[in-house]
Design an enzyme around this catalytic site. Structure first.
Site, short mmCIF file in Angstrom:
data_model
loop_
_atom_site.label_atom_id
_atom_site.label_comp_id
_atom_site.label_asym_id
_atom_site.label_seq_id
_atom_site.Cartn_x
_atom_site.Cartn_y
_atom_site.Cartn_z
N ALA A 122 2.84 -15.39 -8.61
CA ALA A 122 3.10 -15.67 -7.20
C ALA A 122 2.56 -17.05 -6.83
O ALA A 122 3.26 -18.05 -6.92
CB ALA A 122 2.50 -14.58 -6.32
N CYS B 144 0.87 -1.16 0.00
CA CYS B 144 0.00 0.00 0.00
C CYS B 144 0.92 1.22 0.00
O CYS B 144 2.12 1.09 0.21
CB CYS B 144 -0.93 -0.01 1.21
SG CYS B 144 -0.06 -0.16 2.78
N ASN C 157 0.19 -8.47 -12.32
CA ASN C 157 0.21 -9.54 -11.33
C ASN C 157 -1.21 -9.81 -10.84
O ASN C 157 -1.96 -8.90 -10.55
CB ASN C 157 1.11 -9.12 -10.15
CG ASN C 157 1.09 -10.11 -9.00
OD1 ASN C 157 0.92 -9.73 -7.86
ND2 ASN C 157 1.26 -11.38 -9.28
#
Length: 259
Positions: A173, A69, A149
């Site tokens: 991932a 963030c 992603n």
């Protein structure tokens, strides 16, 4: 940040960054991947980030800040001003697409070489679909490369997300953790085969037992359950030799360790 020092492992030809006092390997690389591996870190402290980056800069291709963030832009600015290798960063989506685009533009002005965008917001859960369209909004607004992603689980997903977002490249991932053969154009190998090969590779490269167990647990949780005998055995394993016995790789262990 832990107090680290670098050392060369003659046994496997690696450069290890270890924690002083315990000797635990925090980061490991080698000459063969020097021009390809990117060192990623998560921090909100510019001085600590620079100190860590300077430790590894001669042995990696780039440094990446996982912002997760919004954090202070001084980190990226500090790294860019003091590093000769590329600096990149990774963010999540903000509340609105416009907010994300504005954040991305501010990041671009720091001089980073590329930006990775995870197509979920901070409150989103992994089961929530990644918002590829909002990644596309970022791509359309920047001149630097954007890395997409989120929700890449099959080889065909690489092309799908690139077409949908217009990104130059893709980051994977969970899909890679669950089955590393996702990168094979011919299709993924059976996960049982992948698990055993991963254990063999972990033995060959003397991988940290905590790291090895984490990946195995991720694979088991996706395909099965940690409550079954295999999962419980992985959790109880204290060393690579324990995992070698569990997956029938005793010969691999004996061969690699003795040679």
């Amino acid at each position: 940040m832990k107090f680290l020092c670098a050392r060369f492992s003659e046994k496997i030809g690696s450069i290890d960054f270890v924690e002083k006092g315990t000797g635990s390997v925090v980061f490991r690389t080698c000459d063969e991947e020097k021009d390809r591996v990117v060192f990623q870190m998560g921090t909100s402290d510019a001085v600590r980030a620079l100190t860590a980056a300077q430790m590894v800069c001669k042995d990696v291709a780039a440094v990446d800040i996982n912002m997760g963030c919004p954090k202070s832009f001084s980190i990226l600015t500090t790294l860019r001003r003091n590093m000769s290798i590329p600096v990149t960063c990774k963010i999540r989506l903000l509340k609105s697409s416009q907010d994300t685009v504005e954040l991305a533009r501010r990041i671009e002005k720091t001089g980073v070489s590329a930006l990775a965008v995870h197509g979920r917001k901070v409150p989103d859960r992994p089961r929530d679909p990644a918002k590829w369209s909002e990644i596309a909004d970022v791509v359309a607004s920047l001149s630097i490369p954007v890395i997409a992603n989120g929700d890449v689980f099959e080889y065909d997903d690489f092309q799908r997300i690139k077409v949908a977002t217009g990104t130059s490249s893709v980051m994977v991932a969970r899909g890679a953790l669950w089955n590393a053969s996702i990168f094979c154009p011919k299709g993924k190998l059976p996960w049982e085969e992948v698990k055993r090969e991963y254990v063999r590779k972990s033995i060959l490269w003397d991988n940290d037992i905590k790291s090895t167990k984490h990946t195995l647990k991720e694979m088991i949780m996706h395909h099965s359950s940690l409550e079954l005998p295999e999962g419980k055995a992985v959790i109880k394993s204290d060393s690579l030799v324990d995992l070698a016995r569990l997956y029938g790789e005793e010969k691999s262990y004996d061969f690699f360790v003795k040679n």
